[in-house]
Design a protein around this motif. Sequence first.
Motif, mmCIF file in Angstrom:
data_model
loop_
_atom_site.group_PDB
_atom_site.id
_atom_site.type_symbol
_atom_site.label_atom_id
_atom_site.label_comp_id
_atom_site.label_asym_id
_atom_site.label_seq_id
_atom_site.Cartn_x
_atom_site.Cartn_y
_atom_site.Cartn_z
ATOM 1 N N GLN A 130 0.865 -1.174 0.000
ATOM 2 C CA GLN A 130 0.000 0.000 0.000
ATOM 3 C C GLN A 130 0.903 1.226 0.000
ATOM 4 O O GLN A 130 1.474 1.604 1.018
ATOM 5 C CB GLN A 130 -0.928 -0.008 1.225
ATOM 6 N N ILE A 131 1.059 1.821 -1.181
ATOM 7 C CA ILE A 131 2.024 2.906 -1.342
ATOM 8 C C ILE A 131 1.374 4.274 -1.145
ATOM 9 O O ILE A 131 0.158 4.434 -1.246
ATOM 10 C CB ILE A 131 2.703 2.846 -2.719
ATOM 11 N N ILE A 132 2.228 5.256 -0.879
ATOM 12 C CA ILE A 132 1.799 6.652 -0.714
ATOM 13 C C ILE A 132 2.297 7.428 -1.923
ATOM 14 O O ILE A 132 3.495 7.436 -2.224
ATOM 15 C CB ILE A 132 2.379 7.263 0.572
ATOM 16 N N LEU A 218 6.502 7.622 -2.255
ATOM 17 C CA LEU A 218 7.348 7.735 -1.075
ATOM 18 C C LEU A 218 7.983 6.388 -0.724
ATOM 19 O O LEU A 218 7.441 5.336 -1.042
ATOM 20 C CB LEU A 218 6.529 8.236 0.116
ATOM 21 N N ASP A 219 9.127 6.447 -0.052
ATOM 22 C CA ASP A 219 9.774 5.217 0.406
ATOM 23 C C ASP A 219 8.931 4.541 1.480
ATOM 24 O O ASP A 219 8.872 3.312 1.550
ATOM 25 C CB ASP A 219 11.171 5.516 0.960
ATOM 26 N N ASP A 220 8.294 5.325 2.322
ATOM 27 C CA ASP A 220 7.395 4.771 3.340
ATOM 28 C C ASP A 220 6.155 4.187 2.683
ATOM 29 O O ASP A 220 5.702 4.675 1.632
ATOM 30 C CB ASP A 220 6.941 5.862 4.314
ATOM 31 N N ASN A 221 5.594 3.148 3.290
ATOM 32 C CA ASN A 221 4.324 2.610 2.807
ATOM 33 C C ASN A 221 3.524 2.085 4.001
ATOM 34 O O ASN A 221 3.983 2.149 5.142
ATOM 35 C CB ASN A 221 4.548 1.520 1.753
ATOM 36 N N PHE A 222 2.349 1.582 3.729
ATOM 37 C CA PHE A 222 1.475 1.084 4.800
ATOM 38 C C PHE A 222 1.461 -0.448 4.863
ATOM 39 O O PHE A 222 0.478 -1.049 5.275
ATOM 40 C CB PHE A 222 0.052 1.631 4.631
ATOM 41 N N GLY A 223 2.557 -1.058 4.453
ATOM 42 C CA GLY A 223 2.687 -2.495 4.653
ATOM 43 C C GLY A 223 2.615 -3.341 3.403
ATOM 44 O O GLY A 223 2.212 -2.888 2.324
ATOM 45 N N THR A 224 3.029 -4.602 3.575
ATOM 46 C CA THR A 224 3.028 -5.599 2.507
ATOM 47 C C THR A 224 1.828 -6.513 2.675
ATOM 48 O O THR A 224 1.416 -6.822 3.789
ATOM 49 C CB THR A 224 4.313 -6.434 2.560
ATOM 50 N N GLU A 225 1.258 -6.945 1.573
ATOM 51 C CA GLU A 225 0.086 -7.821 1.606
ATOM 52 C C GLU A 225 0.142 -8.798 0.430
ATOM 53 O O GLU A 225 0.996 -8.673 -0.452
ATOM 54 C CB GLU A 225 -1.194 -6.993 1.543
ATOM 55 N N GLU A 226 -0.786 -9.742 0.453
ATOM 56 C CA GLU A 226 -0.833 -10.751 -0.607
ATOM 57 C C GLU A 226 -2.218 -10.788 -1.243
ATOM 58 O O GLU A 226 -3.231 -10.618 -0.564
ATOM 59 C CB GLU A 226 -0.501 -12.133 -0.039
ATOM 60 N N TYR A 227 -2.235 -11.030 -2.554
ATOM 61 C CA TYR A 227 -3.495 -11.175 -3.293
ATOM 62 C C TYR A 227 -3.870 -12.655 -3.393
ATOM 63 O O TYR A 227 -3.029 -13.523 -3.608
ATOM 64 C CB TYR A 227 -3.351 -10.642 -4.720
ATOM 65 N N GLY A 228 -5.173 -12.924 -3.267
ATOM 66 C CA GLY A 228 -5.700 -14.266 -3.481
ATOM 67 C C GLY A 228 -7.104 -14.163 -4.039
ATOM 68 O O GLY A 228 -7.660 -13.067 -4.154
ATOM 69 N N VAL A 229 -7.693 -15.292 -4.393
ATOM 70 C CA VAL A 229 -9.067 -15.326 -4.904
ATOM 71 C C VAL A 229 -9.994 -15.656 -3.745
ATOM 72 O O VAL A 229 -9.775 -16.620 -3.016
ATOM 73 C CB VAL A 229 -9.227 -16.380 -6.018
#
Length: 269
Positions: A130-132, A218-229
């Motif tokens: 989730q990028i800024i 920005l270099d900062d972001n709101f975390g990493t996540e994964e996509y699925g169905v």
Amino acid sequence: MITPSRRRLLLAMSAALVLAACTKSSDAPAPGTDAGKAAAPTHMVIGLDDNFPPMGFRDEKNQLVGFDIDFAREAASRMGIEVEFKPIDWNAKEAELIGKRVDALWNGLTITEKRKQNIAFTQPYMTNHQIIIVKAGSPITNKAGLAGKVVGTQDGSSAVDAIEKDETTLKSMKTLKKYGDNVSVLLDLDAGRLDAAVLDEVVGRYYIAKKPDAYVVLDDNFGTEEYGVGLRKDDTALQQKLGAAIDAMKKDGKAGEISTRWFGKNIIQ
């Protein structure tokens, strides 16, 4: 008075009923066995947000296109089923799925613990952040710079969950505005009605590639996540069959081929 012949008749009838009941019970599939599970469908309706490029959107001919569209079609072909794409209100996606108006949610859907309470997921097929995004020349250089600012994101998206988890940053913002789609978010950022936007990296980078000098990530972001169905919890046969198709696509390189077509490289997990 019951005569001997009548007594024999009643005993024979009782024995026949017991035999029939036993036969019926032995024929019924045991709970939890493969025979007791619902069969995978021959037709699958996929719910999506049709304004979520490059995952799923409408081209200049109003045709549904995108990475997840191509990915889903290939998987359905391997499963031997027909696929139909149905645009839905993404903010009501779980209700659409549970209400059986669609059979799957396949459009950059983030796997979260909260969503797992209501729906089932396939294995992850892509990692996302989730990028800024800010306009070029903005004084905002990190999350701390969002203090006192108006920030926009898509309502019902995992970006909302990610921002809300960061309570310190959320409370520091002047306003968190929620929009129906990411296009509207970026339009308001362009118009100066927003100071920053938070959205899926795959979407954000697709848009800013069209105007590389207009935005900064920005270099900062709101975390990493994964996509699925996303699937209904009781659709276990579909979950297994779809999972096998996705695994096969990863192994034989087809998933990577589709990814390269849309992102310029293989970003499949």
